[in-house]
Motif scaffolding. Structure first.
Motif, mmCIF file in Angstrom:
data_model
loop_
_atom_site.group_PDB
_atom_site.id
_atom_site.type_symbol
_atom_site.label_atom_id
_atom_site.label_comp_id
_atom_site.label_asym_id
_atom_site.label_seq_id
_atom_site.Cartn_x
_atom_site.Cartn_y
_atom_site.Cartn_z
ATOM 1 N N LEU A 367 0.842 -1.189 0.000
ATOM 2 C CA LEU A 367 0.000 0.000 0.000
ATOM 3 C C LEU A 367 0.881 1.244 0.000
ATOM 4 O O LEU A 367 1.857 1.326 0.753
ATOM 5 N N ASN A 368 0.523 2.222 -0.824
ATOM 6 C CA ASN A 368 1.278 3.469 -0.901
ATOM 7 C C ASN A 368 1.345 4.143 0.468
ATOM 8 O O ASN A 368 0.338 4.256 1.169
ATOM 9 N N ARG A 369 2.524 4.619 0.841
ATOM 10 C CA ARG A 369 2.712 5.231 2.155
ATOM 11 C C ARG A 369 1.808 6.447 2.342
ATOM 12 O O ARG A 369 1.212 6.633 3.410
ATOM 13 N N GLU A 370 1.689 7.300 1.321
ATOM 14 C CA GLU A 370 0.860 8.493 1.452
ATOM 15 C C GLU A 370 -0.596 8.125 1.700
ATOM 16 O O GLU A 370 -1.295 8.783 2.476
ATOM 17 N N LEU A 371 -1.052 7.054 1.060
ATOM 18 C CA LEU A 371 -2.423 6.611 1.259
ATOM 19 C C LEU A 371 -2.610 6.051 2.668
ATOM 20 O O LEU A 371 -3.639 6.291 3.314
ATOM 21 N N ALA A 372 -1.624 5.311 3.155
ATOM 22 C CA ALA A 372 -1.690 4.780 4.514
ATOM 23 C C ALA A 372 -1.731 5.910 5.542
ATOM 24 O O ALA A 372 -2.466 5.831 6.534
ATOM 25 N N ARG A 494 -0.976 5.383 -9.451
ATOM 26 C CA ARG A 494 -2.373 5.012 -9.213
ATOM 27 C C ARG A 494 -3.030 5.851 -8.128
ATOM 28 O O ARG A 494 -4.264 5.900 -8.040
ATOM 29 N N VAL A 495 -2.247 6.505 -7.305
ATOM 30 C CA VAL A 495 -2.824 7.346 -6.257
ATOM 31 C C VAL A 495 -3.565 8.532 -6.860
ATOM 32 O O VAL A 495 -4.545 9.025 -6.299
ATOM 33 N N HIS A 496 -3.120 8.998 -8.028
ATOM 34 C CA HIS A 496 -3.789 10.147 -8.643
ATOM 35 C C HIS A 496 -5.205 9.743 -9.043
ATOM 36 O O HIS A 496 -5.409 8.686 -9.667
ATOM 37 N N PRO A 497 -6.213 10.548 -8.726
ATOM 38 C CA PRO A 497 -7.601 10.155 -8.990
ATOM 39 C C PRO A 497 -7.907 9.822 -10.446
ATOM 40 O O PRO A 497 -8.747 8.973 -10.726
ATOM 41 N N LEU A 498 -7.232 10.472 -11.378
ATOM 42 C CA LEU A 498 -7.521 10.234 -12.797
ATOM 43 C C LEU A 498 -6.958 8.912 -13.309
ATOM 44 O O LEU A 498 -7.431 8.373 -14.303
ATOM 45 N N ILE A 499 -5.934 8.405 -12.660
ATOM 46 C CA ILE A 499 -5.229 7.241 -13.188
ATOM 47 C C ILE A 499 -5.766 5.962 -12.566
ATOM 48 O O ILE A 499 -5.808 5.808 -11.348
ATOM 49 N N HIS A 500 -6.193 5.073 -13.427
ATOM 50 C CA HIS A 500 -6.758 3.800 -12.984
ATOM 51 C C HIS A 500 -5.678 2.725 -12.860
ATOM 52 O O HIS A 500 -5.561 2.060 -11.839
ATOM 53 N N GLN A 501 -4.878 2.562 -13.907
ATOM 54 C CA GLN A 501 -3.832 1.544 -13.925
ATOM 55 C C GLN A 501 -2.580 2.110 -14.580
ATOM 56 O O GLN A 501 -2.650 3.072 -15.351
ATOM 57 N N ALA A 502 -1.454 1.495 -14.263
ATOM 58 C CA ALA A 502 -0.188 1.912 -14.873
ATOM 59 C C ALA A 502 0.742 0.716 -14.964
ATOM 60 O O ALA A 502 0.805 -0.101 -14.034
ATOM 61 N N VAL A 503 1.428 0.610 -16.072
ATOM 62 C CA VAL A 503 2.431 -0.432 -16.279
ATOM 63 C C VAL A 503 3.712 0.235 -16.753
ATOM 64 O O VAL A 503 3.713 0.954 -17.763
ATOM 65 N N ILE A 504 4.777 -0.001 -16.018
ATOM 66 C CA ILE A 504 6.078 0.552 -16.379
ATOM 67 C C ILE A 504 6.757 -0.379 -17.375
ATOM 68 O O ILE A 504 6.767 -1.603 -17.199
ATOM 69 N N VAL A 505 7.321 0.184 -18.437
ATOM 70 C CA VAL A 505 8.047 -0.574 -19.450
ATOM 71 C C VAL A 505 9.433 0.061 -19.615
ATOM 72 O O VAL A 505 9.709 1.109 -19.063
ATOM 73 N N GLY A 506 10.288 -0.590 -20.408
ATOM 74 C CA GLY A 506 11.606 -0.009 -20.636
ATOM 75 C C GLY A 506 12.725 -1.006 -20.814
ATOM 76 O O GLY A 506 13.895 -0.621 -20.952
ATOM 77 N N ASP A 507 12.405 -2.312 -20.815
ATOM 78 C CA ASP A 507 13.451 -3.312 -21.039
ATOM 79 C C ASP A 507 14.141 -3.061 -22.379
ATOM 80 O O ASP A 507 13.486 -2.975 -23.430
ATOM 81 N N ARG A 553 1.321 15.991 -14.933
ATOM 82 C CA ARG A 553 1.624 16.364 -13.546
ATOM 83 C C ARG A 553 1.646 15.118 -12.649
ATOM 84 O O ARG A 553 2.466 15.031 -11.729
ATOM 85 N N ALA A 554 0.747 14.166 -12.913
ATOM 86 C CA ALA A 554 0.738 12.927 -12.131
ATOM 87 C C ALA A 554 2.030 12.149 -12.341
ATOM 88 O O ALA A 554 2.604 11.599 -11.389
ATOM 89 N N VAL A 555 2.497 12.106 -13.578
ATOM 90 C CA VAL A 555 3.743 11.399 -13.875
ATOM 91 C C VAL A 555 4.924 12.109 -13.221
ATOM 92 O O VAL A 555 5.814 11.476 -12.640
#
Length: 634
Positions: A367-372, A494-507, A553-555
């Motif tokens: 769980l995200n620390r800020e949310l906790a 995901r903490v940002h209200p607008l963002i539902h899901q996120a997947v980090i890529v970059g391999d 701004r969320a990113v």
């Protein structure tokens, strides 16, 4: 050095199986309200069922199982949502020494066929006609399968009627020969790649973390003198859900079931059942928070809510420093502000959850620390824990009175944790599984010198609090050789209200990128708020520009938590979510990263091609790109 330690392990030595605790409770406290159910559908009142009544029904169904030829060691699958019948069936199976095989009701035909065949199930219980069709399509390849029972057509009543010819003493004799180290559950991992594997869990391994948590933490689940009340809505098909059921039935906690995970149904159930404690996953806590934000903004109190949120976080952080001996605690002004918001904001937020929730546990992922901090600040201390299918549920918890937000706590008494040189978390303890059925090489490979290799990456601090940083197989290595753990960045996004899901890529890419989906409910609210008073069409360029700036701004906010070389430099907003229907989530709601990368390979390539044409000077933490194809309104 603080005079503090975790409570000792539960002292009672287990003599039999999981069903014994239900039998003992019915004998010792027959009038105890053990389960509540709604007899008249989702809108009906909750009716309490006593421990004696529950045991009588379990006994009747167990007699029906014996009459149907179910014997000790037979495997029976349950493919249904979290509902009252799940509890009755699981304890009836354990009473006769059978082994339970949970299957997610959303599983595909191929997944169901694989599990039923791999586990050699002799029977399966489904919820509805759709389940009948799914199992029926696989029956030709299942020679061991003898029974298919359907809950919605009265399977429990039919079993009870069939079992009338079986003396209760026969079932009691079967219950008495179940040993603690007998297999109780074959729990299949959700499997982000390949076929899932069946983890053999014993009665002892399932009871161990439950009994330890009850011994040390039960008193935190309700105000003094009150019976704790828990609403189970997580799938019992997952070991976390089974652990919640075990906590209630082994700990004399009133258990309610909510099969429908839709926002409206869950909200209604919370308001009517009024639990004293919540067990959920981070997604649920994130969604509740976003609903708070949306409701405040819709009522014109968005600015007030933002100030209340910041005060809650500051108050909780100051309290944390005081508990851990690193600070003096909240000052006078902060206490005054917090008291004001308690009257005007916080208690109203708690009321939306039934008004009695005094604490919670988050599991499944960190769980995200800020949310906790936010939840702790409004009066709901969320204990973040850690466990996995192979450990029969929880293996860490936050010490009572010494929670450290952003970590998953310390190892439960009787369990030990260490971190290997490569960062992998290793576990030893009584809850560790027996092994994978039909896969001895995989079982052998999962242990290192007797320690279970979890596949998770983490670190232990000087007080042995564990922080999870990601999955070993999910680590991204950019073309510049930088290793990046994606979980923290995804969690922060995901903490940002607008963002539902996120997947980090970059391999093997020059920098870190992100695939993002937007929360449809909050997006609709955002559009309505932004266009209020506007004369232009709602899909015009100004709205699109403002939306892309909000995501940017969320990113940038997520980037502020990592080093520049680990930060997100490119991102793409996708037009569809990751879900079970499109095969991009596992049944336990984990990302299928390989499937996502394959599905959106063209979008990923285009994202990096756009990035390569950008100037090389950029501001630290500032993401680089959103081109016209990212128009989410199309």
């Amino acid at each position: 050095m603080h005079a503090f330690e975790l409570p000792p392990p539960a002292g009672t030595v287990m003599q039999g199986g999981l069903a014994d605790s239900l039998f003992e409770t019915a004998r010792r406290e027959p009038a105890l309200a053990q389960v509540a159910r709604r007899l008249d559908g989702p809108s009906g009142p909750w009716v309490s069922i006593t421990a004696a009544e529950l045991w009588d029904e379990v006994l009747d169904v167990a007699r029906g199982l014996v009459a149907s030829g179910i014997r000790p060691g037979n495997r029976v699958a349950i493919m249904a949502r979290t509902r009252y019948e799940w509890t009755v069936l699981s304890y009836a199976l354990w009473t006769v020494g059978a082994e339970l095989v949970p299957i997610y009701p959303t599983s595909s035909h191929e997944q169901v066929a694989w599990i039923l065949q791999d586990a050699a199930c002799v029977a399966v219980v489904v919820e509805d006609e759709q389940g009948i069709m799914t199992v029926g399509s696989a029956c030709a390849s299942l020679p061991a399968l003898r029974h298919v029972w359907q809950l919605d057509t009265g399977a429990l009543s039919q079993l009870a009627e069939r079992g009338r010819v079986i003396p209760p003493t026969t079932v009691d004799s079967l219950r008495r020969i179940v040993l603690p180290d007998s297999t109780a559950v074959i729990a299949y991992t959700s499997g982000t790649t390949g076929n899932p594997r069946g983890c053999a869990l014993t009665h002892r391994s399932l009871a161990s973390p439950v009994d330890t948590l009850l011994a040390g933490w039960r008193h935190t689940a309700a105000p003094p003198g009150e019976q704790p009340v828990i609403l189970a809505f997580l799938p019992f098909s997952h070991v976390y859900g089974l652990m919640i059921q075990g906590l209630c039935l082994r700990g004399g906690i009133l258990l309610g079931h909510e099969p429908d995970l839709s926002e409206e149904s869950l909200s209604t159930a919370l308001l009517s059942f009024r639990p004293t404690f919540l067990y959920a996953v981070p997604f649920v806590f994130e969604k509740i928070y976003k609903n708070f934000v949306r409701t405040a903004q819709q009522s014109g109190r968005g600015a007030l809510f933002e100030r209340a949120v910041q005060t809650a976080k500051d108050f909780a952080a100051a309290g944390e420093r005081q508990r851990l001996g690193t600070g003096p605690g909240p000052g006078f002004d902060l206490r005054l502000q917090h008291a004001l918001y308690e009257k005007t904001v916080y208690r109203k937020l708690r009321a939306t959850l039934g008004g009695r929730v005094c604490g919670a546990v988050s599991g499944g992922s960190p769980l995200n620390r800020e949310l906790a901090l936010f939840y702790a600040g409004i009066g709901i201390l969320v204990h973040d824990g850690y466990g996995l299918t192979e450990t029969s549920g929880g293996i860490t918890a936050q010490p009572v009175g010494r929670a450290k937000f952003g970590t998953v706590g310390q190892a439960l008494p009787g369990t030990d944790i260490r971190v290997a040189d490569d960062g992998e978390i290793l576990v030893w303890g009584p809850s560790v599984f027996q092994g994978y059925i039909n896969d001895e090489p995989a079982t052998y490979a999962s242990f290192q010198d007797g320690w279970l290799a979890t596949g998770d990456i983490g670190r232990l601090d000087t007080e042995r609090y564990l922080t999870i940083t990601g999955r070993k197989k999910d680590i991204i290595i950019t073309s510049g050789g930088k290793s990046v753990a994606p979980a923290a960045l995804e969690e922060r996004l995901r903490v940002h209200p607008l963002i539902h899901q996120a997947v980090i890529v970059g391999d093997n890419r020059p920098c870190v990128g992100a695939l993002i989906t937007l929360d449809p409910d909050f997006l609709a609210h955002w559009r309505g708020t932004w266009t209020k008073g506007e004369t232009a069409a709602p899909r015009d360029a100004r709205e699109e520009n403002e939306l892309r700036e909000e995501v940017r701004r969320a990113v940038a906010s997520a980037n502020s938590t990592v080093s520049p070389t680990e930060s997100i430099r490119v991102f793409r907003v996708l037009p569809e979510p990751f879900d079970l229907a499109n095969g991009l989530l596992t049944p336990s709601m984990k990302l299928r990263r390989d499937a996502i990368s394959q599905r959106f390979a063209a979008e990923i390539d285009a994202m990096y091609q756009t990035s390569s044409r950008l100037p090389r000077e950029y501001t630290p933490n500032e993401p680089s790109v959103w081109d016209d194809s990212d128009n989410v309104f199309r």
